[in-house]
Every structure is written in C-alpha cells, then in structure tokens.
Design a protein around this motif. Sequence first.
Motif, PDB file in Angstrom:
ATOM      1  N   UNK A  76       0.833  -1.202   0.000  1.00 34.06           N
ATOM      2  CA  UNK A  76       0.000   0.000   0.000  1.00 34.06           C
ATOM      3  C   UNK A  76       0.871   1.256   0.000  1.00 34.06           C
ATOM      4  N   UNK A  77       1.981   1.167   0.749  1.00 29.69           N
ATOM      5  CA  UNK A  77       2.853   2.340   0.889  1.00 29.69           C
ATOM      6  C   UNK A  77       4.215   2.036   0.274  1.00 29.69           C
ATOM      7  N   UNK A  78       4.843   3.129  -0.161  1.00 33.21           N
ATOM      8  CA  UNK A  78       6.218   2.991  -0.672  1.00 33.21           C
ATOM      9  C   UNK A  78       7.209   2.914   0.473  1.00 33.21           C
ATOM     10  N   UNK A  79       6.887   3.576   1.560  1.00 32.77           N
ATOM     11  CA  UNK A  79       7.826   3.555   2.688  1.00 32.77           C
ATOM     12  C   UNK A  79       7.089   3.865   3.989  1.00 32.77           C
ATOM     13  N   UNK A  80       7.564   3.172   5.048  1.00 29.35           N
ATOM     14  CA  UNK A  80       7.086   3.449   6.396  1.00 29.35           C
ATOM     15  C   UNK A  80       8.158   4.285   7.077  1.00 29.35           C
ATOM     16  N   UNK A  81       7.746   5.441   7.598  1.00 29.26           N
ATOM     17  CA  UNK A  81       8.700   6.394   8.152  1.00 29.26           C
ATOM     18  C   UNK A  81       8.774   6.217   9.669  1.00 29.26           C
ATOM     19  N   UNK A  82      10.014   5.952  10.145  1.00 25.86           N
ATOM     20  CA  UNK A  82      10.276   5.844  11.582  1.00 25.86           C
ATOM     21  C   UNK A  82      11.019   7.101  12.000  1.00 25.86           C
ATOM     22  N   UNK A  83      10.422   7.878  12.914  1.00 27.15           N
ATOM     23  CA  UNK A  83      11.039   9.136  13.321  1.00 27.15           C
ATOM     24  C   UNK A  83      10.553   9.483  14.712  1.00 27.15           C
ATOM     25  N   UNK A  84      11.253  10.410  15.323  1.00 27.60           N
ATOM     26  CA  UNK A  84      10.873  10.910  16.634  1.00 27.60           C
ATOM     27  C   UNK A  84       9.841  12.003  16.469  1.00 27.60           C
ATOM     28  N   UNK A  85       8.904  12.046  17.420  1.00 26.25           N
ATOM     29  CA  UNK A  85       7.886  13.103  17.357  1.00 26.25           C
ATOM     30  C   UNK A  85       8.501  14.493  17.457  1.00 26.25           C
ATOM     31  N   UNK A  86       9.728  14.563  17.989  1.00 29.34           N
ATOM     32  CA  UNK A  86      10.420  15.849  18.064  1.00 29.34           C
ATOM     33  C   UNK A  86      10.869  16.337  16.678  1.00 29.34           C
ATOM     34  N   UNK A  87      10.948  15.401  15.733  1.00 31.62           N
ATOM     35  CA  UNK A  87      11.376  15.756  14.365  1.00 31.62           C
ATOM     36  C   UNK A  87      10.197  15.789  13.394  1.00 31.62           C
ATOM     37  N   UNK A  88       8.963  15.847  13.940  1.00 32.42           N
ATOM     38  CA  UNK A  88       7.773  15.783  13.079  1.00 32.42           C
ATOM     39  C   UNK A  88       7.668  16.976  12.127  1.00 32.42           C
ATOM     40  N   UNK A  89       8.131  18.158  12.501  1.00 33.25           N
ATOM     41  CA  UNK A  89       8.074  19.334  11.611  1.00 33.25           C
ATOM     42  C   UNK A  89       8.884  19.093  10.338  1.00 33.25           C
TER      43      UNK A  89
END
Length: 828
Positions: A671-684
């Motif tokens: 369904x998706x090309x990529x699943x993004x793993x990140x910190x909520x602090x880097x959401x911007x």
Amino acid sequence: MMFPSHLAGALIPAMAFLSCLRPESCEPCVVPNITYECMDLNLYKIPDNIPSSTKNLDLSFNHLRHLGSHSFSNFPELQVLDLSRCEIQTIEEDAYQSLNHLSTLILTGNPIQSLAPGAFSGLSSLQKLVAVETNLISLENFPIGHLKSLKELNVAHNFIHSFKLPEYFSNLPKLEHLDLSKNNIQNIYHEDLHVLHQNSSLNLSLDLSLNPIDFIQPGSFKGIRLHELTLRSNFDSVNIMKTCIQGLAGLEVHRLVWGEFRNERNLNDFDKSALEGLCNLTIEEFSLVKLEESLKDADLFHCLTNVSAISLVSLDLNSLKGFYNNYGWQSLELVNCEFEQFPTLELFSLERFILTHNKDGLTFAEVELPSLEYLDISKNGLSFKGCCSHTDLGTNRLTYLDLSFNGIITMSSNFLGLEGLQHLDFRHSTLKQTSDFPVFLSLKNLRYLDISYTHIRVVFHGIFDGLVSLEVLKMAGNSFHDNVLPDVFQEMTNLTFLDLSECQLEQVTQKAFNSLSSLRLLNISHNNFLSLDILPYKSLQSLHVLDCSFNRIVASKNQELQYFPSSLAFLNLTQNDFACVCEHQSFLQWVKDQRQLLVEAEQMVCATPLDMQGIPVLSFRNTTCQMSKTIISMSVVLFLVISVVVVLVYKFYFHLMLLAGCKKYSRGESTYDAFVIYSSQDEDWVRNELVKNLEEGVPPFQLCLHYRDFIPGVAIAANIIQEGFHKSRKVIVVVSNHFLQSRWCIFEYEIAQTWQFLSSHAGIIFIVLQKVEKSLLRQQVELYCLLKRNTYLEWEDSVLGRHIFWRRLRKALLDGKPWSPEGTEGAE
C-alpha cells in the motif's frame, strides 16, 4: 537387669516361634521340634504327629482318661510332661516306659482310680513328681520307691490321713522337698517318722500346712534334722498349737515357717507365751506369716533370740515399737507389717535388714546398727530429710542400700562414712538437691546405681563424679538441661550397662560417651531423637546392644553409618518415624543389608509419606527412586524448555507477529512505498520536507505516517507491524539525537531489522537528520555498526545539498516500485 547374653537367649526362642511349623492336629509350637503346647484341644488320645525329638510337651486340659503301656514311647527325648486335668482315671504298667530323660511329670487334677504298681517304671531320671488332687489316700501304696533321682514330691490337696512315711523313702536319697499340705493329717506319732530317724543324711523340706493337726506325740521329732518345716493354718486354737509345739521338741531345722493363710484357721489370743515351746527346738531361721491378731510384745520372740534370721510377713506390728540389743539376729525382714512410724532398732549383731511394703508416710529415724551391711527399706513411701551418711544409718559397713519406691529424699551428704557401698537403688523416689554438689563423690567402690524416675534434672556436670568403679547405671525417666546429653560420664571407665530411656533427650553431644570404652548395653529408647546420629557411639568399642526404639528417628546420614562399633550385635530401631522417601534411599538400603543386626527388623514401619504409612521399611524398593529420578529429570527438562520458549515468545512476540504477517502479505502489492520511523520531536521536518517533497513530487511516493495512517483503537505495536511494515516496501529511518533517546523509535528500528531479514525485497533507508552525538549513538551498538558499514543519506540544508539529497532518496525509493513508462520520462 538383662545382660546381652540373656537378651540374646530371649531373642532366639522368639525368632524360632515365627518360623515354626504347626502340626496338623496340635498346638502352636513354642520352639519347633522341642516344645509343644497341646492344652485344651479336646484330645482323646496322644497326637501322633508330634516329632519324636520333642523335649517339652503340654497335654493339659484334654480327655486322655486312660494311659496304656508305653503311651509315650514315641518321645524318647521328653524331659517335661504336663498331664494336668486330663481326666485320667487309669495308669497301666509301663505307661511311661522309655522316658529315660524325663525330669518333670505333672499329674495335677486327675481323678486317678487305678494306679498299677509299675506305673512309673522307666523314669530313671525323674526329679519332680506333682500328684496334686489325684485322689491319693496314702503314701504307702504310691509306687515311687524305685525313683532314686526324685528330688521333689508334691502330693498336696489329697485325702492322705496318715503322716507315716513308707519305708521306701530310704530308697529316695536325693529327696529334698515333700509337700503334704491340704490333706487330712490329724495326728503325728513317733513311728510315723521312723524313716527319718533311720536316715539322718536326708536334708528334707517338709510342708504340712492346712492339715488339721490336733496332736504331735512328744519326742516324735527329736534327733531329726530338716532343712525346712512349714506349718501354716494347722491349729484350731492357741492351746492346741502350744501342745503341738511341745511335740516338736528336739527338732533341728534350718528354717521354720509358722503362721496362717487368709480366710483359713485364725488363731486368737496370740500372747507372748504362744511360742514358748520353740525354746526346745534348734532353729537357724524363723518366719512368722500372716496373723490376724496384732502383736504388741516383743517378748513373743524370747525363744528366738539366738536365731540367725527372722522374717515377719503380713503382721500387725504397729504396737511393737522396736527391737533392742537382747536379740542376736543377723538378719531381720519386716514385710507389710503396718508400721505407722519407723521402728526403733538397736541390734548390734544385725547384718541384714529389710523393711518393705509398709504404710505410706513413714519418716526415717536414726538407727543403731553398727554391723549392718545390707539395708532394704524400699516401698514404704518413706521421707528422708537428710541422706545419707553413716550417722543416719548407724553403720559404716554398708554394701547394699535400697531406698526405692519411697517419698521425698533430700540429699544433704555425699555418703560420708559409706565408702564401702557397692549397690545403691533410689528408683521411683523423689531426690532433691542432687545438683547442688557431687552427691556420689565418696562412692568409689559402687558397682550398681539405679536413679530411675527420681525427678532429677541434670544441670550440674559433676553429678557423677567419684563413681570410678560403677558398672551399671540406670537413670530412665529423668531429664537433662536443654534435652541434650552432656559429657557427664567422664570417670565411668568401667561402665557396662547404661539406661537413658524416657529422658526426653533430643541430642547427644559428640563427647558424651568418649570415656565408656567398656560399655556393652546402651538403652536410649523412648526419647525424642530425630536422627540416628552415629558419631557419639564411635568410641563405644565394646558395645553389644543398642536400643533406640520408640524415638522419632526419620533416618540417618549415610556417611555416618560406618561409625557403628564393630562389636554391635543387636540394634533396636522399632517404633520410630521413618521417612520412606528417596532422599533417604541409602539409609533404607542399609536397613535391608543389616537385617541380621536389627532386632525385629520386620516391625520397622514407615511413618511418612502418607501412601507408605504403616508399610514395613523392608518393603521399600530402590527402583521406585530410579523411576522417580527419571520422571523428575524429564519434568525439569520439560519445565526448562517451556520456560525458555515462554521467555523467547514474550521477548520476540512482535517479531513473531512480523513473521506471520510476512507470510500473509508476501504475495500482495504494498500500500505504501515507505514506512517512516522518526521521533515526534522531528515531526516538523517530516511534514514540511519529507512528505511535501516525496508525496507531491514526480513520481509521487505514498508514505505511511503514524499520525495519519495508523488505525484508531488498535494497539500501537500492532499498528506499527500491520500498517507500517506489512504494507510498505521500504522503511525510512530518520536518525537524530531525539530518535536515539526514544524507546519507541528504537523498538521500531529493531522490528525493522527483523522485517528486513524476513522480507527478501525489503530495504531500510537511513537518513541522518543532524549531527548525532557519538555518546548516544554508541549506546545503540547495532545501529552504530550498521551506519559504519552501510551508505546512508545525510541532510544538508543548502541548495546543492538538497538537490543531491532528494535525487538520491527518490532513486532509492524507485528500486522495486512498479511504475508506468509514461512516468519514467517525467521522473527523469
């Protein structure tokens, strides 16, 4: 006491009883092939199934009625034959022929009507013949003149009316005892005793009790010597008794027994002149038994002043205050004479004094007995306020002292002046002040000491100091401080017998028996030992018998069993609380191996566990333990395996979920090309840079973002796996300082690694967002190593850097993405 040799002798018949075979129609045997008891079996003839080797045969209380010739020829080894109350009426010639070894024949209670002249022929070894209650009316025709080995003849309770002793008595040189009691003898004449006058070598004991004697011809007994003469309940009045005593004048007798029986002829007016006629007899020992009338005057015995021993039994002597030095007695015995206070004794020649079974509550009074060697004042309920010294007992020659079964005895002296004592008995009296000082310090010659059940609590370790010659110590029923047996036997190197039963003992110190190298019998039964602690017995090299029965012993340590003395022959462990469990397998096997050593080993039963309760210890099987060990081992292994599986499942639960998902979604389109793993602090940065450039660019890429694409109401971890990894082709990991500090980010990264391993077309794209602190990065060892080994994208906020970054990222995302040719040109 029972020494080891006697104990062994008692055990052998008991063991034989268990193994004997019962004949078809007779008795339980006592000792096989030797002793048989066939009494009261309604037998009408002598059983023919009794072995010919039988030595002791009891056929009493049957219906034999007639004994023919050679009735017992099948038992040539017979030594004792009991035919009591067998309704025998006829005994024919040679009835006992061939019984050359018979020593005892008992015919009591048979209504014999016909007795052949040769009825007793063949009994060449007969020593004892009992013909009580056999309808015998005279000794004259009693055919026993040929029984030269006869020592005892009992014809009591018959109808003999004449005391005339037949001439054949001179053919019975070994006859020692003749019992004519309870017959009908009324008169005794000189001619009746002709045989005794002619055979002065006979040392006969004669019992004429319960015969209604009215007359004894004077001089009838003159010149005759008897070993013992018993006359009890013979006279209807004191006057008749006096006359008959005169008829005994000139008799020499070693022991004369005079008196009455309960509920028989009772004499009244028994005054001081009643025994005057005894002055004409030569008597060595005199016994007066059971007179109903109270004796008030010691002058009654004035004709007995030179008697060596006098015994007064069951008399009322309460009014008789004492005995003084005008008597030359060497032995005085007062039994059950109803004294209310201790009698006054001033008998300078007295060597042996017995005062027993009198009224309770007597208080000991000082006596003057300078020659006394033997003193028995037991069973009187006696109180003794100051025991014991030579001044209390009036002698310093005492060797035997019995104070047993009395009241309170207060120890105030250590037997000063009584150093010659060899036998001392305090059992069942209450001893006071035994721990205040070494009570027995002076008794260096004492051989026997019994302080059983005297309420002693051993606290003072020097209680037995001085007993260097002691051989027998009995102290059952007492107690020790803290219920521990200390080393109190240090000086008893000659001790051979020690009884510590019922002392509430729970433990024995290691040195308790170190000095007892001569000990042969040790009784520690009826205590509270939990374990058979062998080490204290290691020094008992002469020990022959050890009784540990009636304790609470569960088992013994296997390594200690080797310390049992090699001299041990009898070990009693019955009535204990044995634990028949595999933990004590070695001890239970030892019990089986030592059956010859153990007394009544088959009576040793299990107390625990419940399913073994009451089962003999010998029934325990070692194979049970081997099976149990196998089952336990398998159970332990299975438990460990299950535990490891549970731990692994718990730890890698999400990895397993990922594996299941990989199998489920392996053939479908992502369904998706990529699943993004990140910190909520880097959401911007993700929203403004990553999403904007990838999803709005050409070609567009569809990203999986948790704030947008995760299904509400589903667990976060399940969303990460099912929505994130299972439905995405790639994984973008945005690495930053905030990322390294987030547990969720690290969790998602670890799952991503597993996902990459399980999915052949999967790939992880690392984006280092900012310069990462090396200290934080090194805490994640795998991530640190991975970034060092693999190519990653680094974000640079410049025109050229942005262009290169997005170009490389799109190229990585295009790998494996299905797209149309129309889109290729635009993409390029």
